[in-house]
Design a protein around this motif. Sequence first.
Motif, short mmCIF file in Angstrom:
data_model
loop_
_atom_site.label_atom_id
_atom_site.label_comp_id
_atom_site.label_asym_id
_atom_site.label_seq_id
_atom_site.Cartn_x
_atom_site.Cartn_y
_atom_site.Cartn_z
N GLU A 72 -42.46 20.05 -17.91
CA GLU A 72 -43.15 18.71 -18.12
C GLU A 72 -42.15 18.28 -19.13
O GLU A 72 -42.04 16.72 -19.13
N ARG A 73 -40.99 18.87 -19.73
CA ARG A 73 -39.95 18.10 -20.38
C ARG A 73 -38.88 17.58 -19.54
O ARG A 73 -38.00 16.96 -19.86
N CYS A 74 -38.58 18.51 -18.32
CA CYS A 74 -37.56 18.44 -17.44
C CYS A 74 -37.30 16.87 -16.72
O CYS A 74 -38.43 16.26 -16.25
N LYS A 75 -36.07 16.44 -16.77
CA LYS A 75 -35.97 14.86 -16.15
C LYS A 75 -35.38 15.06 -15.16
O LYS A 75 -34.97 13.86 -14.43
N GLY A 76 -35.11 16.11 -14.43
CA GLY A 76 -34.62 16.27 -13.02
C GLY A 76 -33.23 15.85 -13.06
O GLY A 76 -32.78 15.50 -11.79
N CYS A 77 -32.37 16.29 -13.65
CA CYS A 77 -30.96 15.75 -13.96
C CYS A 77 -30.06 16.70 -13.15
O CYS A 77 -28.93 16.22 -12.62
N ASN A 78 -30.70 17.67 -12.62
CA ASN A 78 -29.96 18.58 -11.60
C ASN A 78 -28.84 19.54 -12.18
O ASN A 78 -27.96 19.92 -11.41
N ALA B 39 -25.17 24.31 -12.16
CA ALA B 39 -24.45 25.58 -13.07
C ALA B 39 -24.79 26.53 -12.46
O ALA B 39 -23.96 27.72 -13.04
N CYS B 40 -26.04 26.91 -11.78
CA CYS B 40 -26.32 28.42 -11.61
C CYS B 40 -25.45 29.02 -10.48
O CYS B 40 -25.27 28.53 -9.30
N PRO B 41 -24.74 29.91 -10.74
CA PRO B 41 -23.79 30.68 -9.87
C PRO B 41 -24.50 31.47 -8.68
O PRO B 41 -23.85 31.64 -7.73
N THR B 42 -25.89 31.63 -8.91
CA THR B 42 -26.58 32.40 -7.79
C THR B 42 -27.79 31.81 -7.21
O THR B 42 -28.37 32.45 -6.70
N ASP B 43 -27.52 30.24 -7.37
CA ASP B 43 -28.80 29.77 -6.62
C ASP B 43 -30.06 30.08 -6.84
O ASP B 43 -30.90 30.22 -5.95
N VAL B 44 -30.42 30.15 -8.31
CA VAL B 44 -31.78 30.80 -8.59
C VAL B 44 -32.79 29.54 -8.58
O VAL B 44 -33.86 29.49 -8.50
N LEU B 45 -32.15 28.22 -9.05
CA LEU B 45 -32.99 27.15 -9.33
C LEU B 45 -32.83 25.87 -8.32
O LEU B 45 -31.75 25.99 -7.59
N VAL C 246 -37.85 27.56 -10.53
CA VAL C 246 -37.03 28.85 -10.23
C VAL C 246 -37.42 29.19 -8.69
O VAL C 246 -38.52 29.33 -8.27
N VAL C 247 -36.69 29.18 -7.75
CA VAL C 247 -36.70 29.33 -6.21
C VAL C 247 -36.41 30.68 -6.09
O VAL C 247 -36.97 31.34 -5.16
N ASN C 248 -35.53 31.48 -6.68
CA ASN C 248 -35.06 32.84 -6.17
C ASN C 248 -34.96 33.76 -7.70
O ASN C 248 -33.71 33.76 -8.15
N PRO C 249 -36.04 34.19 -8.24
CA PRO C 249 -35.93 34.67 -9.51
C PRO C 249 -35.30 36.19 -9.21
O PRO C 249 -34.76 36.47 -10.53
N ASP C 250 -35.47 36.76 -8.45
CA ASP C 250 -34.74 37.99 -8.43
C ASP C 250 -33.07 38.13 -8.26
O ASP C 250 -32.49 38.90 -8.31
N SER C 251 -32.61 36.81 -7.89
CA SER C 251 -31.23 36.55 -7.89
C SER C 251 -30.60 36.42 -9.18
O SER C 251 -29.45 36.30 -9.50
N CYS C 252 -31.50 36.04 -10.61
CA CYS C 252 -30.89 35.71 -11.56
C CYS C 252 -30.20 37.04 -12.29
O CYS C 252 -30.52 37.85 -12.35
N ILE C 253 -29.05 36.80 -12.90
CA ILE C 253 -27.98 37.59 -13.56
C ILE C 253 -28.15 37.41 -15.03
O ILE C 253 -27.38 38.45 -15.67
N GLY C 254 -29.01 36.28 -15.63
CA GLY C 254 -29.02 36.12 -16.94
C GLY C 254 -27.83 35.68 -17.78
O GLY C 254 -27.60 35.94 -18.91
N CYS C 255 -26.96 34.95 -17.11
CA CYS C 255 -25.84 34.35 -17.56
C CYS C 255 -26.00 33.22 -18.48
O CYS C 255 -25.23 32.81 -19.24
N ALA C 256 -27.23 32.40 -18.32
CA ALA C 256 -27.34 31.30 -19.07
C ALA C 256 -26.71 29.97 -18.97
O ALA C 256 -26.69 29.24 -19.81
N SER C 257 -26.16 30.07 -17.82
CA SER C 257 -25.32 28.89 -17.46
C SER C 257 -26.21 27.49 -17.57
O SER C 257 -25.83 26.56 -17.96
N CYS C 258 -27.41 27.74 -16.82
CA CYS C 258 -28.44 26.78 -16.86
C CYS C 258 -28.78 26.15 -18.07
O CYS C 258 -29.05 25.04 -18.47
N ALA C 259 -29.08 27.12 -19.03
CA ALA C 259 -29.60 26.74 -20.26
C ALA C 259 -28.59 26.17 -21.10
O ALA C 259 -29.10 25.02 -21.87
N ALA C 260 -27.34 26.51 -21.07
CA ALA C 260 -26.40 25.84 -21.82
C ALA C 260 -26.00 24.45 -21.31
O ALA C 260 -25.56 23.59 -22.08
N VAL C 261 -26.25 23.96 -20.10
CA VAL C 261 -25.91 22.80 -19.69
C VAL C 261 -27.05 21.62 -19.50
O VAL C 261 -26.89 20.60 -19.56
#
Length: 76
Positions: free
Chosen positions: A13-19, A24-30, A47-62
């Motif tokens: 609901e807060r996401c503005k779809g900036c992409n 930023a995701c290295p494993t194409d999770v989002l 989240v399109v590929n939840p099993d591919s997440c490695i927990g790097c948090a690059s998505c959260a950082a950007v």
Amino acid sequence: MPKIIGAVEINQERCKGCNLCVVACPTDVLALQHKEVNNRGYHFAYVVNPDSCIGCASCAAVCPDGCVTVYRKRIP
């Protein structure tokens, strides 16, 4: 050595779809939802590929709005 996996939560609901998180995701999770919009009228990330997440948090950082939360779990 335990394996570390990640789990991503997105406040859609807060996401503005900036992409930025998708790029930023290295494993194409989002991905961006192209068929639906949130209450603010934006195509949101999800989240399109939840099993591919490695927990790097690059998505959260950007994320400029703090919509992404990443959890890390250890699996023995």
